[in-house]
Write a protein that holds these residues in place. Structure first.
Motif, PDB file in Angstrom:
ATOM      1  N   ALA A   7      -9.518  -5.791   3.571  1.00  0.00           N
ATOM      2  CA  ALA A   7      -8.281  -6.345   3.113  1.00  0.00           C
ATOM      3  C   ALA A   7      -8.817  -7.619   2.635  1.00  0.00           C
ATOM      4  O   ALA A   7      -8.281  -8.244   1.557  1.00  0.00           O
ATOM      5  CB  ALA A   7      -7.257  -6.467   4.309  1.00  0.00           C
TER       6      ALA A   7
ATOM      7  N   ASP B  78      -2.700  -6.876   1.583  1.00  0.00           N
ATOM      8  CA  ASP B  78      -2.316  -7.250   2.915  1.00  0.00           C
ATOM      9  C   ASP B  78      -2.846  -5.970   3.972  1.00  0.00           C
ATOM     10  O   ASP B  78      -3.216  -6.533   5.304  1.00  0.00           O
ATOM     11  CB  ASP B  78      -0.903  -6.924   2.917  1.00  0.00           C
ATOM     12  CG  ASP B  78      -0.183  -8.188   2.123  1.00  0.00           C
ATOM     13  OD1 ASP B  78      -0.646  -9.251   2.296  1.00  0.00           O
ATOM     14  OD2 ASP B  78       0.557  -8.077   1.223  1.00  0.00           O
ATOM     15  N   VAL B  79      -3.060  -4.830   3.581  1.00  0.00           N
ATOM     16  CA  VAL B  79      -3.490  -3.565   4.214  1.00  0.00           C
ATOM     17  C   VAL B  79      -4.378  -2.782   3.622  1.00  0.00           C
ATOM     18  O   VAL B  79      -4.096  -2.514   2.570  1.00  0.00           O
ATOM     19  CB  VAL B  79      -2.177  -2.788   4.961  1.00  0.00           C
ATOM     20  CG1 VAL B  79      -2.968  -1.783   6.000  1.00  0.00           C
ATOM     21  CG2 VAL B  79      -1.375  -3.879   5.894  1.00  0.00           C
TER      22      VAL B  79
ATOM     23  N   ALA C 246      -7.115   0.518   9.336  1.00  0.00           N
ATOM     24  CA  ALA C 246      -6.087  -0.197   8.644  1.00  0.00           C
ATOM     25  C   ALA C 246      -6.448  -1.861   8.636  1.00  0.00           C
ATOM     26  O   ALA C 246      -6.157  -2.491   9.838  1.00  0.00           O
ATOM     27  CB  ALA C 246      -4.794   0.074   9.076  1.00  0.00           C
TER      28      ALA C 246
ATOM     29  N   THR D 117      -6.343  -5.617   7.929  1.00  0.00           N
ATOM     30  CA  THR D 117      -5.576  -6.816   7.507  1.00  0.00           C
ATOM     31  C   THR D 117      -6.666  -8.016   7.402  1.00  0.00           C
ATOM     32  O   THR D 117      -7.560  -8.181   7.702  1.00  0.00           O
ATOM     33  CB  THR D 117      -4.452  -7.152   8.690  1.00  0.00           C
ATOM     34  OG1 THR D 117      -5.185  -7.324   9.703  1.00  0.00           O
ATOM     35  CG2 THR D 117      -3.487  -5.867   8.538  1.00  0.00           C
TER      36      THR D 117
ATOM     37  N   LEU E 204       2.168  -2.529  11.985  1.00  0.00           N
ATOM     38  CA  LEU E 204       0.801  -1.318  12.127  1.00  0.00           C
ATOM     39  C   LEU E 204       0.863  -0.592  13.632  1.00  0.00           C
ATOM     40  O   LEU E 204       0.791   0.468  13.846  1.00  0.00           O
ATOM     41  CB  LEU E 204      -0.707  -1.917  12.011  1.00  0.00           C
ATOM     42  CG  LEU E 204      -0.576  -2.436  10.459  1.00  0.00           C
ATOM     43  CD1 LEU E 204      -1.907  -3.183  10.190  1.00  0.00           C
ATOM     44  CD2 LEU E 204      -0.662  -1.092   9.552  1.00  0.00           C
TER      45      LEU E 204
ATOM     46  N   TRP F  43      -8.366  -5.564  13.861  1.00  0.00           N
ATOM     47  CA  TRP F  43      -8.215  -4.456  13.197  1.00  0.00           C
ATOM     48  C   TRP F  43      -7.468  -3.202  13.649  1.00  0.00           C
ATOM     49  O   TRP F  43      -7.265  -3.017  14.813  1.00  0.00           O
ATOM     50  CB  TRP F  43      -9.545  -3.781  12.533  1.00  0.00           C
ATOM     51  CG  TRP F  43     -10.526  -3.108  13.513  1.00  0.00           C
ATOM     52  CD1 TRP F  43     -10.463  -1.811  13.638  1.00  0.00           C
ATOM     53  CD2 TRP F  43     -11.387  -3.748  14.534  1.00  0.00           C
ATOM     54  NE1 TRP F  43     -11.622  -1.518  14.792  1.00  0.00           N
ATOM     55  CE2 TRP F  43     -12.029  -2.793  15.110  1.00  0.00           C
ATOM     56  CE3 TRP F  43     -11.667  -5.018  14.930  1.00  0.00           C
ATOM     57  CZ2 TRP F  43     -12.746  -2.964  16.401  1.00  0.00           C
ATOM     58  CZ3 TRP F  43     -12.401  -5.251  15.863  1.00  0.00           C
ATOM     59  CH2 TRP F  43     -13.044  -4.136  16.693  1.00  0.00           C
TER      60      TRP F  43
ATOM     61  N   LEU G 220       4.977   0.109   5.042  1.00  0.00           N
ATOM     62  CA  LEU G 220       4.281  -1.273   4.617  1.00  0.00           C
ATOM     63  C   LEU G 220       4.924  -1.962   3.300  1.00  0.00           C
ATOM     64  O   LEU G 220       5.169  -3.051   3.235  1.00  0.00           O
ATOM     65  CB  LEU G 220       2.938  -1.101   4.729  1.00  0.00           C
ATOM     66  CG  LEU G 220       2.332  -0.749   6.026  1.00  0.00           C
ATOM     67  CD1 LEU G 220       1.041  -0.155   5.950  1.00  0.00           C
ATOM     68  CD2 LEU G 220       2.236  -1.976   6.914  1.00  0.00           C
TER      69      LEU G 220
ATOM     70  N   TYR H  19       4.447  -5.540   1.861  1.00  0.00           N
ATOM     71  CA  TYR H  19       3.251  -5.712   1.904  1.00  0.00           C
ATOM     72  C   TYR H  19       2.219  -5.111   0.763  1.00  0.00           C
ATOM     73  O   TYR H  19       2.664  -3.882   0.529  1.00  0.00           O
ATOM     74  CB  TYR H  19       2.298  -5.389   3.320  1.00  0.00           C
ATOM     75  CG  TYR H  19       3.243  -6.106   4.295  1.00  0.00           C
ATOM     76  CD1 TYR H  19       2.857  -7.501   4.537  1.00  0.00           C
ATOM     77  CD2 TYR H  19       4.010  -5.644   5.286  1.00  0.00           C
ATOM     78  CE1 TYR H  19       3.432  -8.402   5.461  1.00  0.00           C
ATOM     79  CE2 TYR H  19       4.358  -6.639   6.447  1.00  0.00           C
ATOM     80  CZ  TYR H  19       4.209  -7.703   6.472  1.00  0.00           C
ATOM     81  OH  TYR H  19       4.407  -8.521   7.233  1.00  0.00           O
TER      82      TYR H  19
ATOM     83  N   VAL I 280      -0.597  -2.615  -0.397  1.00  0.00           N
ATOM     84  CA  VAL I 280      -1.518  -1.631   0.586  1.00  0.00           C
ATOM     85  C   VAL I 280      -2.374  -1.182  -0.338  1.00  0.00           C
ATOM     86  O   VAL I 280      -2.135  -0.669  -1.580  1.00  0.00           O
ATOM     87  CB  VAL I 280      -0.570  -0.689   1.124  1.00  0.00           C
ATOM     88  CG1 VAL I 280      -1.428   0.374   1.956  1.00  0.00           C
ATOM     89  CG2 VAL I 280       0.538  -1.275   1.834  1.00  0.00           C
TER      90      VAL I 280
END
Length: 133
Positions: A5, A11-12, A25, A27, A39, A61, A84, A89, A91
């Motif tokens: 990220a 953001d993700v 995933a 961040t 998340l 994470w 998200l 956010y 992604v």
């Protein structure tokens, strides 16, 4: 330990770790708790690696649960995207983890949830009574 990220400016960043079946995933370093909690709510499992002693950053994470099949991990990753995005956010997700049909159903579910009022409307509850004045 690299952070996708941070590297991608998202953001993700959702991806499958090379040579594994683990779906991450990631961040950015120092991501807000609100994003991390979202998340968690979406079904990803949070992992934390603290440095030995007090030096260096704590790495956080998320991963899709290991007991899920690859198909289920793909669905989990895809379903997370509209939630998200709706939360504001940015992604990143590769095509190999993205399922258009699952995405469309997740978007429809979010729209239906928004269309359903959280509390009854005044019309449904009747008019308030006025006291004699």
């Amino acid at each position: 330990m690299g952070n996708r990220a941070d590297d991608e400016g998202t953001d993700v960043e959702i991806y499958r770790r090379a040579l594994t079946d683990t779906v991450h995933a990631d961040t950015p370093t120092g991501a807000p708790e609100q994003l991390l909690a979202l998340l968690d709510q979406l079904g990803f499992e949070r992992n934390t690696l603290r440095p030995a002693g007090d030096e260096g950053p704590t790495y956080i994470w998320h991963e899709a649960p290991g007991h899920l099949s690859q198909r289920e991990k793909k669905r989990l990753a895809t379903r997370a995207v509209p939630a998200l995005l709706t939360a504001g956010y940015a992604v990143g997700i590769p095509d190999y983890l993205f399922d258009r049909a699952v995405y469309r159903r997740a978007v429809a579910a979010i729209r239906a949830q928004r269309a359903t009022p959280a509390s009854p409307s005044p019309a449904a509850t009747g008019r308030p009574r006025r006291s004699p004045g």
